[in-house]
Each structure stands twice: as C-alpha cells, then as structure tokens.
Enzyme design. Sequence first.
Site, PDB file in Angstrom:
ATOM      1  N   LYS A  42       4.357 -11.817  -4.911  1.00 19.22           N
ATOM      2  CA  LYS A  42       4.147 -13.263  -4.539  1.00 19.22           C
ATOM      3  C   LYS A  42       2.901 -13.170  -3.839  1.00 19.22           C
ATOM      4  O   LYS A  42       2.973 -12.703  -2.546  1.00 19.22           O
ATOM      5  CB  LYS A  42       5.288 -13.662  -3.733  1.00 19.22           C
ATOM      6  CG  LYS A  42       5.217 -15.006  -3.027  1.00 19.22           C
ATOM      7  CD  LYS A  42       6.427 -15.492  -2.199  1.00 19.22           C
ATOM      8  CE  LYS A  42       6.016 -16.832  -1.277  1.00 19.22           C
ATOM      9  NZ  LYS A  42       7.404 -17.328  -0.714  1.00 19.22           N
ATOM     10  N   TYR A  79       5.835  -9.273  -1.267  1.00 19.71           N
ATOM     11  CA  TYR A  79       5.444 -10.322  -0.646  1.00 19.71           C
ATOM     12  C   TYR A  79       4.218 -10.236   0.156  1.00 19.71           C
ATOM     13  O   TYR A  79       4.309  -9.623   1.054  1.00 19.71           O
ATOM     14  CB  TYR A  79       6.475 -11.230  -0.096  1.00 19.71           C
ATOM     15  CG  TYR A  79       6.418 -12.413   0.460  1.00 19.71           C
ATOM     16  CD1 TYR A  79       5.353 -13.041   0.286  1.00 19.71           C
ATOM     17  CD2 TYR A  79       7.407 -12.801   1.442  1.00 19.71           C
ATOM     18  CE1 TYR A  79       5.306 -14.255   0.938  1.00 19.71           C
ATOM     19  CE2 TYR A  79       7.223 -14.095   2.089  1.00 19.71           C
ATOM     20  CZ  TYR A  79       6.132 -14.969   1.840  1.00 19.71           C
ATOM     21  OH  TYR A  79       6.225 -16.154   2.399  1.00 19.71           O
TER      22      TYR A  79
END
EC number: 4.3.3.7
Length: 294
Positions: free
Chosen positions: A163, A135
Amino acid sequence: MTHMFEGVGVALATPFTNNEIDFDALERHVKFLLENNTQAIIVNGTTAESPTLTDQEKEQVLETVIKLVDKRVPIIAGTGTNNTQKSIEASKRAKEIGADAVMLITPYYNKTNQRGLIKHFETIANEVKLPVVLYNVPSRTNMTIEAETVETLSHNPYIVALKDATNDFDYMEEVKKRINEDEFALYSGNDDNVVEFYQRGGKGVISVIANVIPQEFQDLYDAKQSGENISSQFEPIGQLLDSLSVDVNPIPIKALTAHLGFGNYELRLPLIPLDDAERNVLEQAYYQFKAGEH
C-alpha cells in the site's frame, strides 16, 4: 498468480455511539459495502482509529466483519505496530479469527533503518505465514520503505503487496522496476491519485472515500480496465475528495459515514469532530456528488 484483490479495498471506519463501538452500525456499513461492489475490506487500519481501540475491541470488530462477509471478499487486518513481537501476536490472532491477510505499517517513533525494516517485516511474515500487505505512509510515520527494500521483501513468499501512500510516482516507477508485477501488487493509499496510479499499472486502491461511495469508486477502476479514459469520470469524485481535505483522516469521512446512518458522528480523542459549518459543507458536497449521478 492472482492478486488478493483488484480495484477498491475499503479502509473501514469504526462507528461509535456513546464512545462504544456500535456493532449494529458496523454491520449495516459492511452490508452496504458488500452490496456496492467492494473488492476487499481492511479492518483496524488508520481510518479505523486503531490506536484508540483496545486489543479486545480490534478482535471484536474483526470477528464481526469476518462473520458477516463470509468469504465473499478478502479481509485484511491491520496488525502492524512499532513492536515486532506485538505485531506477531496480533497477526497470529487475526489469522486465528479468520483474516485472509494482514497489513503491516512501518515502525514509527522507534523508527529503524532499512535493514531493520527487512528483519521486522520478514520476521512477522515468517512467523504468521499469512499474506502480508506492506504499508508505506511516511507522512504519518516519518519512515519510508525504499524501493530496494521492497524488492528484497517481495522475494518473501508471504509478502505479496504494497500500500503506497507516498504519492510519489518516481518512487512507484522505481518499485515497479524491481518487482514481479504478476506476483506482487501495488495499491494506492491516496484516493486523489488513482487515475495516474491506475495508468501506471497499479492494481487498485485501499480507499477512505469508498466508505461512502464504494460502487462509484470501483466503477472507475473497472472503466480503466476496459480501456476507457477515466479522467473526466474522476472529476466529480475529485471534487468530493477536495471537500474531505478540510481536516485529517478520518475526521471528515466519519462525518459522511454518520450522515449515512453508520453510527453517530463520534471520534475518540485526540481526534475531534468538524464544527457544524465544516460538516454542512462536506454533506452538501456529498449531496452534489450524488445528484450528479442522475
């Protein structure tokens, strides 16, 4: 290799009633998401207000969602922290509970260098032996995963996706040059850029707005996969997203989840709700969006 999911994964909000997790509302919300074509559910992430949840609460939420979903879609648990050992422990516990994957944010405050990032992520992945979504959200952590670092990490058999919340398409293109896109998925972390993100080969989005419009957001991805030009289809979604920009996530989206009956409109400090006027504007924007579907 098939990716964990394609299309819309929902960054699940945590419903509160009287400052306690409202598990009845949580179950209603998850059922709503499943009935409306959600492709994955991300539990205990930023939108969930995870810094304010106790370890016990995080486990209870994860257990509730996993039991309710019953393997119909992947469950990805947010277990990353700026403490490597704590992240390992949380990730192992998520695996025991039944999570399909974990999402690991870059360390914050005690931020490291790129060599430290590689060691941090690989140590967790190799200990836990569960698929990992990296992330990258520098706006919140003041730390980025450089493209070369993503390339190195993508060679780890457990690290399978990123992500990307940078909203930087030069960065995305540089990452794409360095990965095997058949084996490593790129998911947007920004709802407002999905048209271009999909056009550039992104496999989906980990979404905030899909808490309330899961079907419509998945329809957008499906239309792109069918070869359609989705710019005009995105326009009403973009207008709704503009109204959500009134405050930081998850303050606005929780006004809408509450409006749909998924808990009270409550947040835990340091987050505070919108004032009534802002909330009314947001609800009207949602009404207008839904009215435009018919």
